[in-house]
Design a protein around this motif. Structure first.
Motif, PDB file in Angstrom:
ATOM      1  N   ILE A 244       0.956  -1.192  -0.106  1.00 47.23           N
ATOM      2  CA  ILE A 244      -0.024   0.312   0.095  1.00 47.23           C
ATOM      3  C   ILE A 244       1.045   1.605   0.045  1.00 47.23           C
ATOM      4  N   ALA A 245       1.822   1.014   0.574  1.00 51.40           N
ATOM      5  CA  ALA A 245       2.790   2.363   0.633  1.00 51.40           C
ATOM      6  C   ALA A 245       4.502   1.841   0.757  1.00 51.40           C
ATOM      7  N   PRO A 246       4.840   1.844  -0.543  1.00 49.65           N
ATOM      8  CA  PRO A 246       6.476   1.726  -1.046  1.00 49.65           C
ATOM      9  C   PRO A 246       7.108   1.634   0.088  1.00 49.65           C
ATOM     10  N   ASN A 247       7.350   3.299   0.444  1.00 46.92           N
ATOM     11  CA  ASN A 247       8.217   4.119   1.225  1.00 46.92           C
ATOM     12  C   ASN A 247       7.780   3.872   3.019  1.00 46.92           C
ATOM     13  N   GLY A 248       6.328   2.882   3.444  1.00 43.31           N
ATOM     14  CA  GLY A 248       5.588   2.272   4.241  1.00 43.31           C
ATOM     15  C   GLY A 248       7.402   1.877   5.215  1.00 43.31           C
ATOM     16  N   LEU A 249       6.678   1.545   6.288  1.00 43.78           N
ATOM     17  CA  LEU A 249       6.498   0.857   7.544  1.00 43.78           C
ATOM     18  C   LEU A 249       6.991  -0.567   7.248  1.00 43.78           C
ATOM     19  N   ARG A 250       8.379  -1.107   7.960  1.00 46.25           N
ATOM     20  CA  ARG A 250       8.777  -2.257   7.349  1.00 46.25           C
ATOM     21  C   ARG A 250       7.858  -3.269   8.323  1.00 46.25           C
ATOM     22  N   GLN A 256       7.770  -3.065   2.964  1.00 44.50           N
ATOM     23  CA  GLN A 256       7.579  -1.989   3.253  1.00 44.50           C
ATOM     24  C   GLN A 256       6.577  -1.752   3.355  1.00 44.50           C
ATOM     25  N   GLY A 257       5.199  -0.957   3.835  1.00 50.83           N
ATOM     26  CA  GLY A 257       4.434  -0.367   3.322  1.00 50.83           C
ATOM     27  C   GLY A 257       3.100  -2.241   3.330  1.00 50.83           C
ATOM     28  N   CYS A 258       3.379  -3.097   3.491  1.00 49.61           N
ATOM     29  CA  CYS A 258       2.060  -3.918   3.643  1.00 49.61           C
ATOM     30  C   CYS A 258       0.557  -3.237   3.573  1.00 49.61           C
ATOM     31  N   LEU A 259      -0.406  -3.876   3.754  1.00 50.97           N
ATOM     32  CA  LEU A 259      -1.726  -3.272   3.953  1.00 50.97           C
ATOM     33  C   LEU A 259      -1.104  -3.622   5.731  1.00 50.97           C
ATOM     34  N   GLU A 260      -0.821  -4.505   6.193  1.00 48.33           N
ATOM     35  CA  GLU A 260      -1.167  -5.045   7.467  1.00 48.33           C
ATOM     36  C   GLU A 260      -0.103  -4.706   8.152  1.00 48.33           C
ATOM     37  N   THR A 261       0.697  -3.365   7.881  1.00 47.15           N
ATOM     38  CA  THR A 261       1.098  -2.075   8.383  1.00 47.15           C
ATOM     39  C   THR A 261       0.614  -0.719   8.927  1.00 47.15           C
ATOM     40  N   SER A 264      -3.918  -3.430  10.769  1.00 46.95           N
ATOM     41  CA  SER A 264      -4.324  -3.660  10.912  1.00 46.95           C
ATOM     42  C   SER A 264      -4.206  -3.527  12.817  1.00 46.95           C
ATOM     43  N   LEU A 265      -4.505  -4.314  13.740  1.00 48.69           N
ATOM     44  CA  LEU A 265      -4.790  -4.078  14.635  1.00 48.69           C
ATOM     45  C   LEU A 265      -3.151  -4.274  15.521  1.00 48.69           C
ATOM     46  N   SER A 266      -2.537  -4.974  15.131  1.00 51.52           N
ATOM     47  CA  SER A 266      -1.034  -4.421  15.382  1.00 51.52           C
ATOM     48  C   SER A 266      -0.973  -2.914  14.669  1.00 51.52           C
ATOM     49  N   ALA A 267      -1.416  -2.824  13.700  1.00 47.69           N
ATOM     50  CA  ALA A 267      -0.782  -1.798  13.162  1.00 47.69           C
ATOM     51  C   ALA A 267      -0.916  -0.701  14.072  1.00 47.69           C
ATOM     52  N   LEU A 268      -1.988  -0.270  14.646  1.00 49.22           N
ATOM     53  CA  LEU A 268      -2.621   0.350  15.405  1.00 49.22           C
ATOM     54  C   LEU A 268      -2.002   0.479  17.473  1.00 49.22           C
ATOM     55  N   LYS A 269      -1.957  -0.839  16.965  1.00 50.75           N
ATOM     56  CA  LYS A 269      -0.824  -0.561  18.955  1.00 50.75           C
ATOM     57  C   LYS A 269       0.085  -0.064  18.395  1.00 50.75           C
ATOM     58  N   GLN A 270       0.624  -0.601  17.115  1.00 50.72           N
ATOM     59  CA  GLN A 270       2.229   0.137  17.081  1.00 50.72           C
ATOM     60  C   GLN A 270       2.009   1.561  16.808  1.00 50.72           C
TER      61      GLN A 270
END
Length: 390
Positions: A244-250, A256-261, A264-270
């Motif tokens: 989703i975001a090629p330069n996004g989070l690992r 980098q930039g997977c939808l899960e990052t 997802s709820l793990s992304a919300l916690k992060q």
């Protein structure tokens, strides 16, 4: 080469499979109901039923399901046979639902919190649940059906990667549990569990649909032509790892930039941790409660997450053109606005027929099956392994 048509043997074999399929879905049916649902005449249905009775695949039921004339009773799957303990397994919890030989629930759905820091500890927790169940039902042979978070090889029963686990090595769940317990064990991904539940327990499910589980991670499972689609390497459904975001989070997968990052709820916690790095990290339950209380930053985050999910679905729909999608997972707590934001992103799918029936257009809904029936879905691995089941 001369084409080979269907002879009487193949037609009978097909009709038997249709009847067995209907019996697994409905549990009890009369002859007239079977004829109506299969499209066969009553005489043809009688022949198929007699063959299945002679083979021990069906048996008579005492239930009266016809109000007209001589109903000849009804029919059901054999009541004797191994039971199935259906488990949804994570390193932090085990959910369970016991089912009899007809996959009718026995006892209540239960969830147990665990803390498995090693593969051995997780296997011991599974064994403890199984032995406890066997103690409650001492005269029953109870097989296991396991739904496991993460990548699974359903043929070997190996959990290749469990995202929430402290270990990174594969775990041979099927082999080790069968050796230890002496019963049959089947293992697959937890999104396959949801797809099986929809396929067999939802009368409104189409022959082609997708389930998406938006929770700690984001996974999906596809049913195409009435069959679970896994892919040659059993890795289909990894929608959470679309970029989703090629330069996004690992991401945990290394990219980098997977939808899960981002969704997802793990992304919300992060995201919560980044906002308050010195504070104790809140649980998903606490963050969802904060959203319900109207916490502005979480409301905004949920909106962006929904848009990202919708964007991924848009690309997915343009690839496979599956038009029935069921959403599951704790993120469904975000409610109708969250769902509407997802739908808005896919509303411009060029393959949706604007001038046709809505049933042929893309339909995205919250899943309607309760958690007990969701967990029960993994038990249908045994049904799908039966060549008589469609």
């Amino acid at each position: 080469m001369k084409p080979v048509g269907l002879n009487n043997f193949h037609v009978r074999k097909h009709n038997k499979a249709v009847f067995i399929d209907l019996m697994w879905r409905h549990k009890q049916l009369s002859k007239s109901q079977l004829a109506q649902l299969s499209g066969l005449t009553i005489p043809a249905a009688s022949k198929i039923l007699q063959a299945l009775l002679d083979e021990g695949k069906l048996q008579h039921s005492h239930a009266v399901m016809s109000t007209r004339g001589n109903s000849n009773g009804s029919f059901q799957l054999p009541s004797e046979g191994p039971w199935t303990l259906c488990l949804c397994v994570k390193p932090t919890s085990i959910e369970r639902q016991l089912a009899d030989a007809q996959l009718v629930p026995q006892g209540d759905y239960q969830q147990t919190t665990i803390n498995a820091e090693t593969p051995e500890a997780l296997l011991n927790e599974i064994e403890a649940v199984w032995r406890q169940t066997c103690k409650q039902w001492p005269k029953r042979r109870i097989n296991l059906a396991l739904a496991v978070h993460g990548q699974v090889d359903p043929v070997t029963g190996v959990s290749q990667h469990m995202p929430q686990a402290a270990w990174k090595t594969p775990l041979q769940m099927k082999f080790l549990l069968e050796e230890k317990l002496g019963v049959e064990v089947r293992v697959d991904n937890d999104c396959v569990m949801l797809a099986l539940a929809e396929k067999w327990l939802n009368r409104n499910a189409l022959s082609e649909f997708c389930v998406i589980n938006v929770d700690y991670g984001i996974g999906s499972s596809f049913v195409i032509n009435g069959e679970i689609f896994r892919g040659n390497l059993y890795g289909s459904g990894q929608i959470g790892h679309t970029i989703i975001a090629p330069n996004g989070l690992r991401c945990s997968c290394g990219r980098q930039g997977c939808l899960e990052t981002v969704a997802s709820l793990s992304a919300l916690k992060q995201a919560a941790h980044q906002r308050a790095p010195q504070a104790a990290q809140p649980s998903s339950k606490q963050l969802l409660a904060a959203w319900q209380a109207g916490e502005p930053w979480i409301v905004a985050w949920a909106q962006r997450a929904a848009e990202a999910i919708g964007m991924s679905l848009y690309n997915f729909l343009n690839t496979l053109n599956i038009n029935q999608i069921w959403l599951y997972g704790r993120s469904c707590t975000f409610g109708e606005n969250w769902l509407h934001s997802i739908v808005q992103q896919i509303d411009f799918n060029p393959f949706d027929p604007r001038d046709a029936l809505k049933s042929k257009g893309t339909n995205v809904h919250f899943g309607q099956l309760d958690r007990a029936r969701q967990v029960l879905g993994i038990g249908y691995l045994y049904v799908e392994a039966d060549p008589c089941a469609a």
